[in-house]
Design a protein around this motif. Structure first.
Motif, PDB file in Angstrom:
ATOM      1  N   THR C   4     -30.747 -37.889  22.292  1.00 43.08           N
ATOM      2  CA  THR C   4     -30.722 -38.024  20.625  1.00 43.08           C
ATOM      3  C   THR C   4     -29.301 -37.300  20.218  1.00 43.08           C
ATOM      4  N   GLN C   5     -29.428 -37.366  18.658  1.00 47.86           N
ATOM      5  CA  GLN C   5     -28.185 -36.824  18.222  1.00 47.86           C
ATOM      6  C   GLN C   5     -27.962 -35.302  18.710  1.00 47.86           C
ATOM      7  N   THR C   9     -25.222 -33.393  20.493  1.00 50.76           N
ATOM      8  CA  THR C   9     -24.545 -32.161  19.989  1.00 50.76           C
ATOM      9  C   THR C   9     -24.682 -31.061  20.961  1.00 50.76           C
ATOM     10  N   ILE C  26     -21.525 -34.691  15.055  1.00 47.29           N
ATOM     11  CA  ILE C  26     -22.022 -35.859  15.144  1.00 47.29           C
ATOM     12  C   ILE C  26     -22.868 -36.271  13.998  1.00 47.29           C
ATOM     13  N   GLN C  28     -23.986 -39.503  12.729  1.00 47.32           N
ATOM     14  CA  GLN C  28     -24.784 -40.566  12.843  1.00 47.32           C
ATOM     15  C   GLN C  28     -25.169 -40.900  14.185  1.00 47.32           C
ATOM     16  N   TRP C  29     -26.354 -41.076  14.512  1.00 46.34           N
ATOM     17  CA  TRP C  29     -26.540 -41.837  15.846  1.00 46.34           C
ATOM     18  C   TRP C  29     -27.910 -42.492  15.741  1.00 46.34           C
ATOM     19  N   ASP C  30     -27.714 -43.656  15.609  1.00 46.70           N
ATOM     20  CA  ASP C  30     -28.993 -44.358  15.239  1.00 46.70           C
ATOM     21  C   ASP C  30     -29.439 -45.333  16.561  1.00 46.70           C
ATOM     22  N   LEU C  34     -22.461 -44.706  16.569  1.00 44.65           N
ATOM     23  CA  LEU C  34     -22.437 -43.304  16.469  1.00 44.65           C
ATOM     24  C   LEU C  34     -21.040 -43.024  15.833  1.00 44.65           C
ATOM     25  N   GLY C  70     -24.984 -41.419  24.762  1.00 43.89           N
ATOM     26  CA  GLY C  70     -26.305 -41.739  24.190  1.00 43.89           C
ATOM     27  C   GLY C  70     -27.022 -42.964  24.625  1.00 43.89           C
TER      28      GLY C  70
END
Lengths: 140, 140, 140, 140
Positions: C4-5, C9, C26, C28-30, C34, C70
């Motif tokens: 996950t984000q 991190t 970071i 955004q990470w969906d 990223l 990720g």
């Protein structure tokens, strides 16, 4: 947009007669994305039925060049200075097409990005970035 | 060296019949540098008498592939994963040749550097770096 | 998505302590894109107030690596094998950010594309494609 | 040669004060090859004791820029437009050095090739090709 899809098609045919055997056709040109298609023939295949890398690079270079001329017009004698291509997936035996967009159109350099698709394969089979040098004549 | 110059020449002819019209010939293979030449014909020329970029990329890809096979043998089905080429000078109308050397031969990746020369032009007309993925079969 | 984000991190902070002065974050990470941001400081500036190329390359490499982790998780010791970057426009003095997406996640190679943005500049200031080699451990 | 080794060293120190912590030093400049060395410190290391990719890219960009200035003089505000780097081998913990040569010095573009070496490792640890755009001022 300095040249329409019809004008680019005519230019390609008249100025690059040696490309005719490739039967390239411009499928889309809306001022932002240019899509160029190439039917796959015996000549483009490698052993094992894979489209050859050089066939893909030829398509990439031609699509990027058409995009550039579409944006700056037929007067310029732009030349490719750099081509970088990543081959991502094995193409199928269907038509190949390239979708090219401009990353930056400067006074002396144009940088173009494109993805190559193979009919029947969902994701791009190759990704390329090309740089063209634009001669000073264009800038007058 | 896993394949000799004669073996590579025979392999190129038998496995890549669609390349025959290009009349490629291996001029040197000493275990370190492979030199591949291509005569320039009408088909390779652009308007204005310039050798086309795709013709140079075809030569580059083929020379690098021959170098790789010369070093690891004909069993591997290596594929090009990346090609980066800088076009440096306008080639003349003489034969084109590529001199390829191995930058790194790893277990899964081979990275090859080459310079392209045009007969009658002193300095290289293009410079390219290519990466090939070597399939696991080779590693057994 | 394997991390996950928040996990990314934490990983960045614990495993790359030498990156802490860069204050990367970071944003955004969906699972697909990223986005990694870097504040611009005195240290990143060139004469004339331009963000240095190396600062942009550092951000690009780090963003691409975070995207890869990720997607495949923290076990892999992936290494950059190739980075190609085109510098498109002069960045401003605002924060820099990179938006990275996966072009291809294979068994041994991952190819990532990213655009770099400068706060206050509409179009991307740089575009990069990176390749990572994924060690065999990952594949078990 | 437009700048000597001493002049380049002074220029680097005065114009790029933010580079001082890297303790770069020009080891060779003979008008054809420029060799720039960088001591490896804690700050340049990745987990596991590997020199970071960004540290190598910083050295590459700086070495290429010094070579260019050595050949065209300090007046030009040349900017990097493209950097392509292949990471070949794991560097050791010794000093890193870059040996840069000019592939082509044109009116608007300069293309530079370089190999990166790590003290104690025989073969190059990375290979890079960089392109710089030379502003018109240089051409008057």
């Amino acid at each position: 947009m300095k040249m329409t899809q019809a004008e680019l098609t005519a230019f390609l045919d008249s100025e690059f007669p040696q490309m005719r055997p490739l039967k390239l056709r411009i499928e889309q040109w809306d001022g932002a994305t240019l899509r160029l298609a190439m039917p796959i023939t015996e000549q483009n295949l490698r052993p094992g039925g894979t489209v050859s890398g050089p066939a893909m690079m030829t398509l990439a270079d031609c699509a990027a060049y058409m995009l550039l001329l579409g944006l700056i017009g037929p007067v310029a004698l732009a030349v490719t200075t750099n081509l970088n291509i990543n081959f991502l997936r094995k193409p199928g035996l269907g038509d190949l097409s390239a979708a090219a967009t401009m990353l930056k159109l400067g006074k002396t350099l144009a940088i173009i990005e494109l993805s190559l698709y193979s009919a029947g394969v969902d994701e791009p089979v190759a990704h390329s970035v090309l740089t063209y040098a634009i001669p000073p004549a264009r800038r007058t």
